[in-house]
Motif scaffolding. Structure first.
Motif, mmCIF file in Angstrom:
data_model
loop_
_atom_site.group_PDB
_atom_site.id
_atom_site.type_symbol
_atom_site.label_atom_id
_atom_site.label_comp_id
_atom_site.label_asym_id
_atom_site.label_seq_id
_atom_site.Cartn_x
_atom_site.Cartn_y
_atom_site.Cartn_z
ATOM 1 N N PRO A 124 67.627 91.723 102.634
ATOM 2 C CA PRO A 124 68.267 92.400 101.494
ATOM 3 C C PRO A 124 67.241 93.248 100.755
ATOM 4 C CG PRO A 124 68.888 90.083 101.561
ATOM 5 C CD PRO A 124 67.812 90.257 102.582
ATOM 6 N N VAL A 125 67.613 94.467 100.425
ATOM 7 C CA VAL A 125 66.641 95.385 99.830
ATOM 8 C C VAL A 125 66.234 94.956 98.427
ATOM 9 C CG1 VAL A 125 67.422 97.354 101.200
ATOM 10 C CG2 VAL A 125 68.502 96.897 98.986
ATOM 11 N N ASN A 126 67.072 94.187 97.765
ATOM 12 C CA ASN A 126 66.779 93.774 96.386
ATOM 13 C C ASN A 126 66.206 92.367 96.302
ATOM 14 O OD1 ASN A 126 69.230 92.718 97.257
ATOM 15 N ND2 ASN A 126 70.147 92.729 95.204
ATOM 16 N N ALA A 127 65.779 91.811 97.421
ATOM 17 C CA ALA A 127 65.203 90.464 97.440
ATOM 18 C C ALA A 127 63.740 90.522 97.822
ATOM 19 C CB ALA A 127 65.959 89.580 98.431
ATOM 20 N N THR A 128 62.931 89.666 97.202
ATOM 21 C CA THR A 128 61.545 89.532 97.633
ATOM 22 C C THR A 128 61.520 88.819 98.986
ATOM 23 O OG1 THR A 128 61.253 87.354 96.607
ATOM 24 C CG2 THR A 128 60.852 89.296 95.214
ATOM 25 N N LEU A 277 74.272 85.972 108.536
ATOM 26 C CA LEU A 277 73.129 86.530 107.810
ATOM 27 C C LEU A 277 73.426 87.934 107.301
ATOM 28 C CD1 LEU A 277 69.925 85.434 109.771
ATOM 29 C CD2 LEU A 277 70.792 84.564 107.596
ATOM 30 N N VAL A 278 74.121 88.714 108.099
ATOM 31 C CA VAL A 278 74.497 90.065 107.659
ATOM 32 C C VAL A 278 75.437 89.977 106.464
ATOM 33 C CG1 VAL A 278 75.707 92.178 108.327
ATOM 34 C CG2 VAL A 278 74.146 91.069 109.947
ATOM 35 N N THR A 279 76.401 89.055 106.515
ATOM 36 C CA THR A 279 77.313 88.848 105.382
ATOM 37 C C THR A 279 76.541 88.457 104.125
ATOM 38 O OG1 THR A 279 79.132 88.174 106.824
ATOM 39 C CG2 THR A 279 79.245 87.462 104.532
ATOM 40 N N LEU A 280 75.609 87.528 104.262
ATOM 41 C CA LEU A 280 74.829 87.056 103.114
ATOM 42 C C LEU A 280 73.933 88.171 102.569
ATOM 43 C CD1 LEU A 280 73.946 83.569 104.562
ATOM 44 C CD2 LEU A 280 75.443 83.994 102.601
ATOM 45 N N LYS A 281 73.369 88.976 103.452
ATOM 46 C CA LYS A 281 72.566 90.133 103.020
ATOM 47 C C LYS A 281 73.395 91.030 102.120
ATOM 48 C CE LYS A 281 70.561 94.393 104.983
ATOM 49 N NZ LYS A 281 71.495 95.328 104.314
ATOM 50 N N GLU A 282 74.622 91.313 102.544
ATOM 51 C CA GLU A 282 75.498 92.193 101.765
ATOM 52 C C GLU A 282 75.863 91.575 100.417
ATOM 53 O OE1 GLU A 282 78.668 92.689 104.527
ATOM 54 O OE2 GLU A 282 77.607 94.209 105.728
ATOM 55 N N GLY A 287 74.851 91.687 94.430
ATOM 56 C CA GLY A 287 74.640 90.912 93.211
ATOM 57 C C GLY A 287 75.517 89.680 93.101
ATOM 58 N N VAL A 288 76.221 89.340 94.176
ATOM 59 C CA VAL A 288 77.108 88.174 94.176
ATOM 60 C C VAL A 288 76.320 86.889 94.370
ATOM 61 C CG1 VAL A 288 78.964 87.013 95.456
ATOM 62 C CG2 VAL A 288 79.087 89.475 95.015
ATOM 63 N N LEU A 289 75.238 86.965 95.131
ATOM 64 C CA LEU A 289 74.477 85.788 95.526
ATOM 65 C C LEU A 289 73.018 85.972 95.135
ATOM 66 C CD1 LEU A 289 75.236 83.185 97.137
ATOM 67 C CD2 LEU A 289 74.307 84.310 99.163
ATOM 68 N N LYS A 290 72.439 84.926 94.538
ATOM 69 C CA LYS A 290 71.043 84.979 94.107
ATOM 70 C C LYS A 290 70.337 83.699 94.542
ATOM 71 C CE LYS A 290 67.421 86.346 91.620
ATOM 72 N NZ LYS A 290 66.617 87.555 91.977
ATOM 73 N N PRO A 291 69.289 83.806 95.369
ATOM 74 C CA PRO A 291 68.535 82.605 95.726
ATOM 75 C C PRO A 291 67.864 81.995 94.501
ATOM 76 C CG PRO A 291 68.029 84.427 97.211
ATOM 77 C CD PRO A 291 68.789 85.005 96.062
ATOM 78 N N VAL A 292 67.869 80.676 94.421
ATOM 79 C CA VAL A 292 67.203 79.955 93.344
ATOM 80 C C VAL A 292 65.879 79.423 93.883
ATOM 81 C CG1 VAL A 292 67.305 77.963 91.797
ATOM 82 C CG2 VAL A 292 69.364 79.328 92.222
ATOM 83 N N ILE A 293 64.783 79.832 93.268
ATOM 84 C CA ILE A 293 63.456 79.401 93.690
ATOM 85 C C ILE A 293 62.886 78.450 92.645
ATOM 86 C CG2 ILE A 293 61.146 80.100 94.403
ATOM 87 C CD1 ILE A 293 63.384 81.196 96.187
ATOM 88 N N ASP A 294 62.605 77.235 93.044
ATOM 89 C CA ASP A 294 62.020 76.242 92.151
ATOM 90 C C ASP A 294 60.521 76.470 92.022
ATOM 91 O OD1 ASP A 294 61.025 73.991 90.878
ATOM 92 O OD2 ASP A 294 62.281 72.576 91.969
ATOM 93 N N ARG A 295 59.823 76.383 93.144
ATOM 94 C CA ARG A 295 58.373 76.567 93.161
ATOM 95 C C ARG A 295 57.965 77.350 94.401
ATOM 96 N NH1 ARG A 295 55.521 70.813 91.353
ATOM 97 N NH2 ARG A 295 56.771 70.467 89.458
ATOM 98 N N ASN A 296 56.817 78.022 94.292
ATOM 99 C CA ASN A 296 56.248 78.724 95.433
ATOM 100 C C ASN A 296 54.808 78.267 95.619
ATOM 101 O OD1 ASN A 296 56.344 81.057 97.451
ATOM 102 N ND2 ASN A 296 54.537 81.571 96.235
#
Length: 328
Positions: A124-128, A277-282, A287-296
């Motif tokens: 996804p272009v808007n994801a790190t 994966l293509v569906t999730l990318k879209e 802006g429908v789906l946002k990964p939640v990151i606890d720690r890196n």
């Protein structure tokens, strides 16, 4: 190349940073320079060999007798294609991608080769890279089981374990499909689950959970910690019970399915294709789906990352930076 190998089954100390040969892509493969990976429940189960007793022998035969046959864990990744085999047409050098590597693992390394027709898609272009790496397992699992349960608009859905990797995605996806979502989590995660779109959040740590439940068209267990009797009582007569961690239907489920119209879904998982994966990318790009990151963590702190995940309290995902992407 740098890689973390699992030297045996057991504690996080079984993981060791070392150097191994860099893979070379076959004619139908791409070679991915990995920038990020994660620590998932699958990595924990493989490393610690945490499997149901009935599956001990088959799991040992499948994974390895005294240690993992594939010593490099890491079942999801994100990075950039460094090279391609001569027959590859779907991707090109320089493409930024994310992928699931559950069958062969390999995310805890600088490079990974995969067939181009595997579960790989453009990032996804808007994801790190860290966010993209946290999508392939948790989000695909949530999407697969929600669709298998015929999630639909207006349904009342209970998601138990709503603050974990699969759970945070399940809340967002269920809302996307038009459901009324109730999330169950600890008091520390109530605000997080509400921020993901849950219409109601229940704290399982206070009072009797059974007294707080209503009647639901779907009960989705992202973690197997809610007694079946409690779930069955709260499930509508023609409702769907989904338990993503149970490999097989229990005798109670089989009895309940015979005597009524309820449906019980366990085991299995998404196919090794790129479609989801293509569906999730879209959905991420929309802006429908946002990964939640606890720690890196950096790769050289992989033991600390596994120790943290072993505690069982992570919020969303724990990501690993394998190497830094080039500056633009």
């Amino acid at each position: 190349m740098k890689a973390v190998i699992c030297t045996g089954y057991g504690s996080p100390e079984m993981l060791r940073l070392t150097t191994i040969d860099k893979p070379v892509p076959k004619d139908n493969e791409i070679c991915i320079k990995i920038y990020a990976t994660t620590v998932t429940a699958a990595d924990f189960r493989i490393r610690s060999f945490t499997v149901p007793p009935a599956f001990w022998l088959p799991a040992r035969l499948a994974l390895g007798i005294i240690k993992p046959r594939n010593p490099v864990l890491g079942v999801e990744l994100a990075g950039e294609i460094e090279s391609t085999g001569k027959n590859v047409t779907r991707f090109k050098k320089g493409d930024q991608v994310f992928a699931a590597t559950l069958k062969s693992a390999g995310g805890y390394a600088d490079y990974k080769c995969m067939p181009e027709d595997g579960p790989i898609a453009l990032k996804p272009v808007n994801a790190t890279f860290e966010e993209a790496a946290a999508i392939p397992i948790g989000a695909r699992t949530a999407l697969y089981f929600l669709k298998k349960g015929n999630i639909g608009k207006g349904q009342r859905v209970l998601i138990y374990g709503a603050s974990g990797s699969v759970g945070t995605y399940a809340v967002q996806l269920a809302k996307y499909f038009g459901a009324h979502v109730t999330g169950v989590c600890s008091s520390a995660n109530i605000d997080l689950v509400a921020s993901l779109g849950a219409d109601k959040v229940i704290d399982y740590t206070t009072g009797d959970l059974a007294d707080k439940l209503e009647t639901y068209d779907m009960i989705f267990l992202a973690v197997d910690k809610c007694p079946f009797a409690v779930c069955n009582k709260a499930l509508a007569d023609n409702g769907v019970y989904v338990n993503i961690t149970s490999p097989l239907k229990t005798p109670q489920m089989l009895r309940a399915s015979i005597t009524g119209k309820k449906k019980f879904i366990t085991g299995g998982g998404p196919s090794d294709s790129a479609e989801d994966l293509v569906t999730l990318k879209e959905l991420v790009e929309a802006g429908v789906l946002k990964p939640v990151i606890d720690r890196n963590y950096p790769l050289d702190q992989i033991v600390a990352a596994h120790r943290y995940v072993d505690q069982g309290h992570k919020k969303g995902n724990v990501t690993i930076t394998v190497q830094s992407p080039p500056s633009i």
